[in-house]
Structures are given as structure tokens and as C-alpha cells.
Design a protein around this motif. Structure first.
Motif, mmCIF file in Angstrom:
data_model
loop_
_atom_site.group_PDB
_atom_site.id
_atom_site.type_symbol
_atom_site.label_atom_id
_atom_site.label_comp_id
_atom_site.label_asym_id
_atom_site.label_seq_id
_atom_site.Cartn_x
_atom_site.Cartn_y
_atom_site.Cartn_z
ATOM 1 N N ALA A 117 -31.985 -78.585 -40.055
ATOM 2 C CA ALA A 117 -30.833 -77.693 -39.210
ATOM 3 C C ALA A 117 -31.222 -76.250 -39.911
ATOM 4 N N MET A 121 -25.997 -74.007 -40.156
ATOM 5 C CA MET A 121 -25.256 -75.392 -39.705
ATOM 6 C C MET A 121 -24.895 -76.499 -40.573
ATOM 7 N N ARG A 122 -25.847 -76.313 -41.788
ATOM 8 C CA ARG A 122 -25.878 -77.677 -42.868
ATOM 9 C C ARG A 122 -24.518 -77.762 -43.510
ATOM 10 N N VAL C 25 -32.433 -85.382 -35.751
ATOM 11 C CA VAL C 25 -31.332 -84.885 -34.991
ATOM 12 C C VAL C 25 -30.601 -86.110 -34.227
#
Lengths: 330, 344, 289
Positions: A117, A121-122, C25
């Protein structure tokens, strides 16, 4: 490494004040150590007392039924015949399904949060995953019953029954009427509940791997996956296992969520699509209404047995880890 | 460094003082009474308590932990009164020094989920119901069911039986009824707050059973009336002791309560299922309150009894609004006589 | 060199890497999907009760109006007691296991093992244990007993995570600090705890998250209260027990409050977790970027 005594460093330093200071610090260290030791001893004490109180409460059941209690699948409150096999089986199977789902998913999430990521976003995504831990377990149960079970019954289970249920060997495990409730559904719900525990720990420990270790691996031309699998994971293995145990602990002892979606039937069946029962759910469902002493005692004995089951599962896991570590020459 | 620690020590001292003050305050003064037990009666006691508290300020805190829990807690004297769906026998009461009296009536209703069957359409009787729950009748097309329902298309599907997973007074009254009407049930399964169901899945609470029945096609279950009405489920009509087909509702519950023989039961230890009245609903249930005959704290006991007097004499509107049946006035009088005689 | 020119083994490695990333993901989406689903269901069912009244008034009777204020307050206080007791004890025990038990391997491994068992104890069993200890003995239910029961649930979680996190702090830090002549207790508190703070905090927050949703232990210790408890010495309301009783009822007011309560608890845990992390890390750089 303990702080050297005043006598040991005396000859090296002239100043008596320094020697006195060292003596004081040595005492402080000793006191600190005692406090910590007391805390650790307290943990032992708590478990010992809880297990002992369960054993004491369950003594009637063990005395009356003996070893049969472990293997009998009877559960008759009116006829006063109790056996722990069905709840034990249900606890083990639902937890196993939960771990099969939760471990890879948590690993994937930790991988995502630490390597894939983008940095911005983390934080948010990590916080969102941890939110799964904050949802009250009874809400998992209710959402499970009112939203997830109909979904399973209508879309997923018929497909499973038709397709996987016909495969030789593992087919009978997946064959059955699409009631919606049952071992498989309970296992999935448990798995989702347990994910945040495992993934948060994994994520945190992945981040503690020294940058130099990872960088040197990259310098040798490793792909991201290879760095994680060959460097990060072995380095953090003990802590990762700790996280998995955290999740396993939650799965074994979870009460509310399981009781809503497991079907609470005191019967054994090979199929995962059929309802079953678990130790925690049995106790929670029946404790407040237990109307005979032997009934109450059997329920408390079940509680004690969960301690035993946990003991056995963890002992096996530790032995496996131990042999793995020995193979690596540790 | 010094200020770092001084501030923290100061904080810890104030916290400790606060905690000590909290501990020293006397545990719940006579202003708040605690009760625990039956889940069946929880909504009503909660409503009565709220209205009583508005009326005269006394707080009655009742919590539903199950009838067994209520019995256990009053025996352990951790609460001021317990509530149970299953009455204790006179011997048990004498052993623990408890007195017992009913406070309200409710009913258990079978519900089904069969295509094309609306509420009140399906007719069953005790024997057939018992055989379904024993697993002896497995299909909706069974002749026994068809005989009771000429003209009703039921299809040929398997019956999915739903019962309670948790121990409960609702279950107790249901299986008590089955035991009374079916010797087969009585010998094979018997009665209790929790039984070894021969077939079926267990839902947690009334809500759980309702959800399973709604969810699983061709299923049958049993719930309290409030649930059946509230969720719009298809309740069944049952043949009662007198042979009439009765629709569940407040009138038929009242008929059952009125026709029950309270006078013959010492300490009101009576289960009123399968009542003899012509219009009586067969699975009617009473909820009982347990208090000490010679309580350790007389003031708290007096407060609790005043609350029950108020509830029995003036609490009818709340009961009706929540789909319970208030006790008939004659029964209330006998209860008050019992109080005068038994509770000091 | 082009990818094609690098050889089949390299291409296979790249493919594995890509698959791993895609699965990562997918796993995250899996988790987020269920989170969203559960939150939406809670929100949809409880939205009617998400108003100011819920935060200001005590729990109502089926026909009345009310909120969750007494339950929210009770939960807050009992969770605070649980963490106040469980977290320091847990950190202390975890520190012992990681730092000060080098010469007692038997004791160390036993405590670790026992802690793992305690971790898996069903909360209802711990609640019953505290019932015998703190309710039967004094003759009444209390918020204190509830707090103690919650502490027993927080304790093993914090012990585990503290132990593991401290073990991961590189030895260089210990050695560097000790070489300066700092006593061990200062090394532990001022150097190691600072380095391990995020992990220890995660443990405490996980414990707090867990007890925020636990019903069973509170049922036998704090019971519940329809009203504001006068003090912690009597039955005390808590959100999970209120949810438990209200959610399974056929009354709309109660139903809405139960779901709203669930939503509030979840958001509270989120805010706490995000807030404490932000506060702790505001001056630090992430070690792994």
C-alpha cells in the motif's frame, strides 16, 4: 547482565559517591525485578485459581461419568446424562476452519499494509481492519444470523453442496441441506472476528524488522514477496506465532457469535453444513437455566475441559515450533 | 525529573482517595431494589419498574438472566427477588425459606413457515405436535396433519424442526404441555428448561427461533406471543383440552388463567398448560416471583413487596400493551392473603 | 535487460511476486468488505436511535423513551478499571518474560504457556470465576466485580503482545544503553518501552477492543441496571449486556437502541485507537517507512 556491585568497580574508580550510586541502582534493579516477577506470578495464580475453581465445580460430573464424559455424545438435561464429545468436536472444528481462513487473510493484509500500500493509505486501512476487533461479539452473532446466514443459505451453500460436495474424499464434508447455519458458517464468522488480532500483530512486527536486513535483501535482487517470505517472516516468526495464538485463543473461547450461527444441535455429523455445538456456546446457552446440580456441574466441567483442550492444542503447536527451530539450528 | 514524579504521585494519590470513597459508600441503599430471572417477563417488569419509579421514585432494577439464574441468585441472596417460569415445589421453597407467587400470564405459540399457509390457518393438536418434535412425523403431507387440515394444501416437503438452544421457561412450558398430552414424549424426552431434543436445530432466544423459522422453508418452531405477533409469523391454531380449536391471543390466555385451579396449589406451585377451560389456550404460562419469607433486610423486602402490590393491583394496562395477561382479581386477592400469612 | 531476456526463473519469481501482491490486496478487500457490511447493517438497523437522546438518557422500558447513557457510562468506567488493572500487570509480566527471566527458563516458558491458555479461556468462564470470588463473597453484584472480570480478559492479551514486542527490540539498544551505565530498570522504562510503544499500545488497544464487546463476563458480575447506578457497589449498566437484552426483543425502541449501541461502541474503539496512535507517533518517524 546485572549491574556490577560496588565492590567490583571499587578499585577502578576513586570516587566513593559513584560506588554508592551503583549500590543504590543495584537495589532499584532488584526491586524492579521483584515487581515484575510478582506480576508474572500473578498470571500463573489467576489461571491456576480459575482452572481449580472450574475443576472443583465440575468434580460431580467427573465423578459420576468418569472417562465416558469425554467420549459420550449424550446431552440430556432431563435424564441427567451428559457427555462432552459434541461440544469439544464443535469447538475444535469451528476454530480450525476459522484459523484456515484467518491466517492467510491476515498475512495478506499485513503484507498489503507493510509492502504494497502507498504510505498515505496504510494508516486508515490499518485502522479500519482493527475496527473489526472493536465490533461487539454479539453484533457478529446478530449480523451473522440476520444477514450472513441468509446469504450463505441462498447463494453459497447450495453451490458448495452441488460442486464440492460431489468431490471424492472431502465431498461428505461439504454435503448437506443449505440451512445456512452450521459449522462452516460459524467457522467463517469466527475467522472474520479473529483476523484483526492476527493481522495487527503481524503488521506491527513486520515493521520492526531492521531496515538494513530488508535493504540488503533487496540489494541482492529479491522481489518484494521474497523479502517478506524469506527475511521478514523468519525474523518475526515467534511474534507471528504469538499473534496466531491470540487469534486462536479468541476462536476457541468465543461464545456469542458462535451461538447465533452454529445451530446449537447436540448431534455429530461429518458434514460441515450441519449444525453442531461448541463448549463456550453450550455453557452460555444453558448455564443460567441449569436446574439440577449434575447439570450445573457438567457445564462447569465443560469449562474445565476447554482449558484442557487449549492446553493440548497449544502444547502440540509449541512442540511443532520447537522442532522447526531445532531444524534451523537454534 | 522531580516534578515528573511529583505530579504522578499526586495524581495517584487523588485517584486512590476517589476509589476509597467509592468503596466506602454503602452498597445500594433502600432506594434501589435488585431482581433477576426469567427472560419471559423481562419487558413487563422493565415497564412496570419505569412507571413505578416515575410514580414514587423507588427504583426496581430487574435483569433477565434466565429462570435458573433467578433461582440461583435469590438462593444466594445476591438479589432481593427472583423470577422464574418454572415454579418451585413447596418442599424446595421450604428448604430455602422462600415464598412464591405468580405475577403475570403469558403464552407460547407454535409458528410455521410453509408456503401458502397464513397466520391462524394451520390446525394442530397436542399429539401431532409432539410427534413432529419427536421426529415421528417428518413430512408436511403426513396423514395426521392432513386429517386436522382438510382442504389446506401443505405440499410434501420435509419438516424442519426448530427449538430453543438456550434453557428457558418458554421451552419448559412447551415441553410440559407436550408431556401432558403425549405419554410418548413424556417417556422419551420429558420436561425441563432444557431437554434432549430428538430432532431439529436450536435458535438462541425467541428471536433466534423466529429467525430460523423465517429463514428455513417448511419449518416449525415455538415462540412467545409477542414475537409471533410482532414479526407477523404464521402461528397455528391448537386443539385444547376441551377439544376446541383455539386461536392464540390475550382472550384465550385469560381463559386459561381463569380456569386453572389455583386454590389447590400450595405456594401457587402450578403449571397451567393444558388448562381445562373451554376457550383456554393450551400452552399458557405463568411467571413466578420468589422472595424470602424472613428476609435479612426487612426494609428492602418491604419496598419490593410494595412494588408487587402496585403491579398486581394497578399494572394491568402495561401488561395488556405488551401482550401479557394480568392476573384475575380473585387470584390477586389470594396472593395478597398469602403475603400477609407467609412473608414477615 | 528486458524481462524476456532475464530468463524463465526470473520471470517465475516476478510472477510469484505479482500473485502475492494481488492476493494481499484481495485479502485486504475481503476484510474491508465484511467490515463495511457489518457496519452498514448496524447503521441501518440503529440509525433511528443515533441521536442526542441516546447519549443523554438512561435505558427505557419497552413502551418508553430513552437512550444508552447509563450503559455507555457504565461500560466506560468498567473498561477503564479493566484496563487500569490489566494493562500495567500485563506490561509488567510481559517485561519480566522478555527481559528479566534469562536465568529461569522453566518459569518463563511456564508463564508463557499458562498465559496462552488464559487467553483462550471463554469469557463466560472468567465471569463465573469472578462471580464466585467477588459477588458471592460480598452478597451483591457490583461494577467493581465487572471491572475485575474485564481485567482478566485484558491481562493475557497485553502480556503476549508486550512480551513479543520487547523481544523484537534489537539488542543493540539494550547494549548501548547499558554501556552508558544506566541501571536496567531505567533502560527498560526509558529506552525499551519507548522503542516498543507502538506494539505494546496495540496490545492494550486490542484488549480494550475485546472487552468493549464482551457480554458474558459482565452478566454474572455487574449484572446490568435499568437506571443510573448510584455507585460502583451495585449492579451497573453496560452496553454489551444492554445490546444482548434489547437486540433479542420484539420491541422497536429496544431494537434500534441495541444496534445503535453496537455502532457507537465500534466507532468509539476506532476513535480511541486512531487517536492514541496519532498522539504517540506524532513526533516519530516510522522505522519501516
Amino acid at each position: 547482565m546485572s549491574t556490577p556491585s560496588a565492590a567490583a568497580i571499587g578499585p577502578l574508580v576513586d570516587d566513593a559517591r559513584v560506588a554508592a550510586r551503583v549500590a543504590v541502582e543495584a537495589r532499584q534493579d532488584a526491586a524492579f525485578r521483584v515487581v515484575l516477577l510478582a506480576a508474572a506470578a500473578f498470571v500463573l495464580l489467576v489461571l491456576g485459581a480459575a482452572a481449580a475453581s472450574m475443576l472443583w465445580g465440575g468434580r460431580d460430573a467427573f465423578a459420576t461419568f468418569g472417562w465416558k464424559f469425554l467420549v459420550s455424545d449424550q446431552w440430556d438435561a432431563v435424564g441427567h446424562q451428559f457427555g462432552a464429545f459434541v461440544p469439544i468436536y464443535g469447538t475444535l472444528v469451528s476454530s480450525a476452519i476459522a484459523m484456515v481462513i484467518a491466517i492467510p487473510v491476515s498475512f495478506g493484509i499485513a503484507l498489503f499494509l507493510t509492502e504494497i500500500a502507498p504510505t498515505w493509505m496504510r494508516g486508515p486501512v490499518g485502522a479500519a481492519i482493527e475496527l473489526l476487533a472493536g465490533i461487539p461479539s454479539i453484533i457478529y452473532g446478530m449480523w451473522g444470523l440476520f444477514s450472513f446466514v441468509p446469504f450463505m443459505a441462498e447463494y453459497v451453500l447450495p453451490w458448495v453442496n452441488r460442486n464440492i460436495g460431489q468431490v471424492p474424499w472431502i465431498g461428505p464434508l461439504f454435503r448437506g441441506p443449505p440451512l445456512g447455519i452450521g459449522m462452516l458458517t460459524a467457522g467463517i464468522v469466527l475467522g472474520i472476528m479473529v483476523i484483526p488480532f492476527i493481522s495487527s500483530v503481524m503488521r506491527d512486527v513486520f515493521r520492526t524488522v531492521p531496515v538494513s536486513l530488508r535493504e540488503s535483501s533487496y540489494a541482492l535482487g529479491s522481489t518484494t514477496w521474497e523479502v517478506v517470505w524469506n527475511v521478514v517472516l523468519p525474523y518475526t516468526r515467534s511474534a507471528v506465532v504469538g499473534g496466531i495464538f491470540l487469534g486462536l485463543g479468541r476462536a476457541l473461547g468465543e461464545t456469542m457469535a458462535v451461538t447465533f450461527v452454529l445451530g446449537n444441535a447436540h448431534q455429530l455429523s461429518t458434514s460441515l453444513l450441519m449444525p453442531g455445538n461448541s463448549i463456550a456456546a453450550t455453557i452460555a446457552n444453558e448455564f443460567t437455566e441449569a436446574d439440577s446440580d449434575i447439570y450445573l456441574s457438567s457445564l462447569i466441567a465443560l469449562g474445565f475441559l476447554l482449558f484442557v483442550v487449549t492446553f493440548v492444542v497449544l502444547a502440540i503447536a509449541r512442540l511443532m515450533l520447537h522442532s522447526l527451530a531445532r531444524k534451523e539450528g537454534r | 525529573m522531580k516534578t515528573f514524579w511529583t505530579a504522578r504521585i499526586h495524581g495517584v494519590r487523588s485517584l486512590a482517595a476517589l476509589a476509597a470513597a467509592g468503596l466506602l459508600v454503602h452498597a445500594a441503599s433502600a432506594g434501589e431494589i435488585t431482581g433477576a430471572g426469567s427472560t419471559f417477563v423481562y419487558p413487563l417488569l422493565s415497564q412496570w419498574s419505569a412507571d413505578y419509579s416515575t410514580a414514587n421514585g423507588t427504583k426496581i432494577n430487574y435483569q433477565s438472566i434466565g429462570s435458573g439464574g433467578g433461582i440461583a441468585q435469590i438462593k444466594a441472596a445476591t438479589v432481593d427477588f427472583g423470577a422464574t417460569d418454572k415454579p418451585l415445589s413447596s418442599d424446595e421453597l421450604a428448604q430455602s425459606g422462600l415464598a412464591q407467587f405468580p405475577v403475570v400470564i403469558g403464552g407460547v405459540v407454535p409458528v410455521v413457515n410453509v408456503e401458502g399457509v397464513a397466520a391462524g390457518q394451520l390446525r394442530l393438536d397436542g399429539t401431532t405436535l409432539a410427534r413432529i418434535y419427536l421426529g415421528q412425523i417428518t413430512k408436511w403431507s403426513d396423514p395426521a396433519i392432513a386429517a386436522l387440515n382438510p382442504g389446506l394444501k401443505l405440499g410434501d416437503a420435509d419438516i424442519s424442526v426448530v427449538h430453543r438452544s438456550d434453557g428457558s421457561g418458554t421451552t419448559f412450558n412447551f415441553v410440559n404441555y407436550l408431556s401432558k398430552v403425549s405419554p410418548d414424549w413424556k417417556s422419551k424426552v420429558g420436561e425441563g428448561t432444557s431437554v434432549a431434543w430428538p430432532v431439529g436445530v436450536g435458535g438462541k432466544g425467541n428471536e433466534g427461533v423466529a429467525a430460523y423459522v423465517k429463514q428455513i422453508n417448511n419449518s416449525i418452531g415455538y415462540v412467545e406471543l409477542a414475537y409471533a405477533l410482532k414479526t407477523g409469523m404464521s402461528y397455528t391454531v391448537l386443539k385444547n383440552h376441551s377439544g376446541n380449536m383455539i386461536t392464540p391471543g390475550l382472550e384465550s390466555f385469560e381463559a386459561a388463567a381463569a380456569s386453572a385451579d389455583w386454590g389447590s396449589a400450595k405456594d401457587f406451585s402450578l403449571v397451567i398448560t393444558d388448562a381445562p377451560g373451554a376457550q383456554a389456550w393450551p400452552i399458557t404460562a405463568s411467571v413466578f416471583v420468589l422472595v424470602y419469607r424472613q428476609p435479612k433486610d426487612a426494609a428492602r423486602s418491604k419496598t419490593a413487596m410494595e412494588f408487587f402490590r402496585w403491579a398486581l393491583e394497578k399494572g394491568q394496562p402495561q401488561a395488556k400493551a405488551l401482550n401479557y395477561v394480568a392476573l384475575p382479581p380473585s387470584l390477586v386477592k389470594s396472593i395478597e392473603k398469602y403475603w400477609a400469612a407467609e412473608i414477615k | 535487460m528486458t524481462l524476456a531476456a532475464r530468463g524463465p526463473r526470473y520471470r517465475r519469481r516476478r510472477a510469484t511476486d505479482l500473485i502475492a501482491k494481488v492476493l494481499g490486496v484481495a485479502a485486504t478487500l475481503f476484510g474491508l468488505f465484511f467490515l463495511a457490511w457489518i457496519l452498514l447493517v448496524s447503521l441501518r438497523n440503529g440509525v433511528h436511535a443515533l441521536n442526542l437522546q441516546t447519549f443523554l438518557q438512561a435505558t427505557p422500558s419497552p413502551g418508553g423513551q430513552g437512550g444508552l447513557a447509563n450503559a455507555l457510562f457504565g461500560s466506560l468506567v468498567m473498561s477503564a478499571i479493566g484496563v487500569a488493572i490489566g494493562a500495567p500487570l500485563g506490561v509488567a509480566a510481559g517485561t519480566y518474560l522478555s527481559e528479566f527471566a534469562e536465568r529461569q527458563p522453566a518459569l518463563r516458558e511456564t508463564v508463557r504457556f499458562v498465559n496462552d491458555i488464559l487467553l483462550s479461556a471463554p469469557s463466560i468462564v472468567l465471569g463465573l470465576f469472578i462471580y464466585t470470588l467477588a459477588v458471592r463473597t460480598v452478597g451483591h453484584f457490583s461494577g467493581w466485580a465487572g471491572g475485575i472480570a474485564l481485567a482478566l480478559i485484558v491481562l493475557p492479551v497485553v502480556v503476549r503482545t508486550t512480551d513479543e514486542t520487547l523481544r523484537l527490540v534489537p539488542n543493540v539498544m539494550r547494549e548501548a544503553a547499558l554501556s552508558l551505565g544506566i541501571p536496567r530498570w531505567k533502560v527498560t522504562i526509558q529506552v525499551l518501552y519507548r522503542a516498543a510503544a507502538p506494539g505494546i499500545l496495540t496490545g492494550i488497544l486490542l484488549g480494550l477492543a475485546r472487552i468493549s464487546g464482551e457480554t458474558a463476563p459482565l452478566l454474572f458480575t455487574a449484572l446490568n441496571n435499568q437506571y443510573w447506578a448510584e455507585n460502583l457497589n451495585g449492579p451497573t449498566a453496560s452496553v454489551p449486556v444492554v445490546i444482548f437484552q434489547f437486540a433479542m426483543s420484539p420491541y422497536d425502541t429496544w431494537h434500534d437502541l441495541a444496534w445503535a449501541g453496537a455502532f457507537i461502541v465500534t466507532v468509539f474503539v476506532l476513535l480511541l485507537s486512531v487517536g492514541t496512535r496519532a498522539y504517540l507517533l506524532r513526533n516519530r518517524m516510522d522505522s519501516a517507512g
